[in-house]
Scaffold this motif. Structure first.
Motif, PDB file in Angstrom:
ATOM      1  N   SER A 158       0.829  -1.215   0.000  1.00  0.00           N
ATOM      2  CA  SER A 158       0.000   0.000   0.000  1.00  0.00           C
ATOM      3  C   SER A 158       0.859   1.259   0.000  1.00  0.00           C
ATOM      4  N   ASN A 160       4.030   1.641  -0.895  1.00  0.00           N
ATOM      5  CA  ASN A 160       4.775   1.791  -2.150  1.00  0.00           C
ATOM      6  C   ASN A 160       3.876   2.254  -3.284  1.00  0.00           C
ATOM      7  N   ALA A 161       2.641   1.772  -3.324  1.00  0.00           N
ATOM      8  CA  ALA A 161       1.714   2.189  -4.377  1.00  0.00           C
ATOM      9  C   ALA A 161       1.396   3.682  -4.258  1.00  0.00           C
ATOM     10  N   VAL A 162       1.141   4.153  -3.037  1.00  0.00           N
ATOM     11  CA  VAL A 162       0.844   5.572  -2.827  1.00  0.00           C
ATOM     12  C   VAL A 162       2.053   6.427  -3.190  1.00  0.00           C
ATOM     13  N   LYS A 164       4.493   5.769  -5.242  1.00  0.00           N
ATOM     14  CA  LYS A 164       4.716   5.725  -6.679  1.00  0.00           C
ATOM     15  C   LYS A 164       3.711   6.608  -7.415  1.00  0.00           C
ATOM     16  N   GLU A 165       2.445   6.511  -7.050  1.00  0.00           N
ATOM     17  CA  GLU A 165       1.391   7.266  -7.739  1.00  0.00           C
ATOM     18  C   GLU A 165       1.450   8.765  -7.464  1.00  0.00           C
ATOM     19  N   THR A 166       1.844   9.131  -6.263  1.00  0.00           N
ATOM     20  CA  THR A 166       1.805  10.550  -5.881  1.00  0.00           C
ATOM     21  C   THR A 166       3.141  11.255  -6.030  1.00  0.00           C
TER      22      THR A 166
END
Length: 184
Positions: A158, A160-162, A164-166
Motif C-alpha cells: 500500500s 509503495n503504491a501511494v 509511486k502514484e503521488t
C-alpha cells in the motif's frame, strides 16, 4: 521502503522472544508437524469457507482450493523445519507468502482470525497428543512471526503504491498517516 525479509525476521524473533530452544523443539517435532498439517489445513479452510467473501476467493478457478491446501501443508511443516534454520530462505518464503495474500485480496481481517483458528486447533491437538506447553508456545510464536509477514506485506504494498502514484517522499507519507490517525 524496501523491506529486507531476513532483517525483518530477526526483528520479529526478538520481539516475540523466539529462542534457539524454541527452534530446536520445533525441529524435534517436524515429523509430528507434517503428520497434523493436513488436519490443520482442514480447520483453516473450513473456517475461511464459512465467510462468503473468502469462499469466493478460495474457489476462484479450477483446483485453486486444492493448490492452496497443499501450500498450507508446506507452510505449516516449514514452521517446524525452518527450511534453512530460519534464515534468508525462510524469510524470503514468508515474504512471498505475504505478497501472495495481498495479490489474492486475502486481507488481515481474514488472516488474523484464521491464524487464531490454527493456533486454537493445534493447541487441542498438541494436548491430545501429550505435547508440552513449551511446544505450543514455540509454535504460537512462529505463527505470529508468519502472520506479521502477511500484515507487513499489506503495509509495504500500500505504501509503495501511494508513493509511486503521488511522487510523495516517504517522510511526507509517514507524516500524513500519523496526522490522519490523530484525527480519527
Amino acid at each position: 521502503m524496501a523491506l529486507d525479509p531476513h532483517a525483518f525476521l530477526i526483528t520479529l524473533e526478538n520481539r516475540t522472544g523466539l529462542t534457539s530452544e524454541d527452534k530446536n523443539l520445533l525441529k524435534s517435532q517436524a515429523e509430528w508437524g507434517l503428520e497434523v498439517a493436513a488436519e490443520m489445513a482442514d480447520h483453516f479452510y473450513a473456517y475461511l469457507g464459512r465467510d462468503s467473501e473468502m469462499n469466493g476467493i478460495l474457489h476462484t478457478g479450477e483446483g485453486r482450493i486444492h493448490r492452496l491446501r497443499e501450500t498450507f501443508i508446506e507452510w505449516f511443516h516449514e514452521m517446524f523445519t525452518g527450511m534453512d534454520d530460519w534464515g534468508k530462505i525462510y524469510a524470503d518464503r514468508r515474504w512471498k507468502i505475504g505478497l501472495v495474500h495481498v495479490r489474492l485480496g486475502i486481507g488481515p481481517q481474514h488472516v488474523v482470525p484464521a491464524m487464531a483458528t490454527v493456533i486454537h486447533e493445534v493447541g487441542k491437538r498438541l494436548a491430545a497428543d501429550g505435547k508440552s506447553a513449551d511446544m505450543k508456545d514455540a509454535l504460537s510464536r512462529m505463527c505470529m512471526i508468519d502472520l506479521a509477514f502477511i500484515e507487513q506485506a499489506y503495509i509495504e504494498v500500500s505504501s509503495n503504491a501511494v508513493l509511486k502514484e503521488t511522487g510523495w517522499s516517504e517522510g511526507l507519507f509517514k507524516r500524513l498517516i500519523t496526522s490522519g490517525a490523530k484525527a480519527m
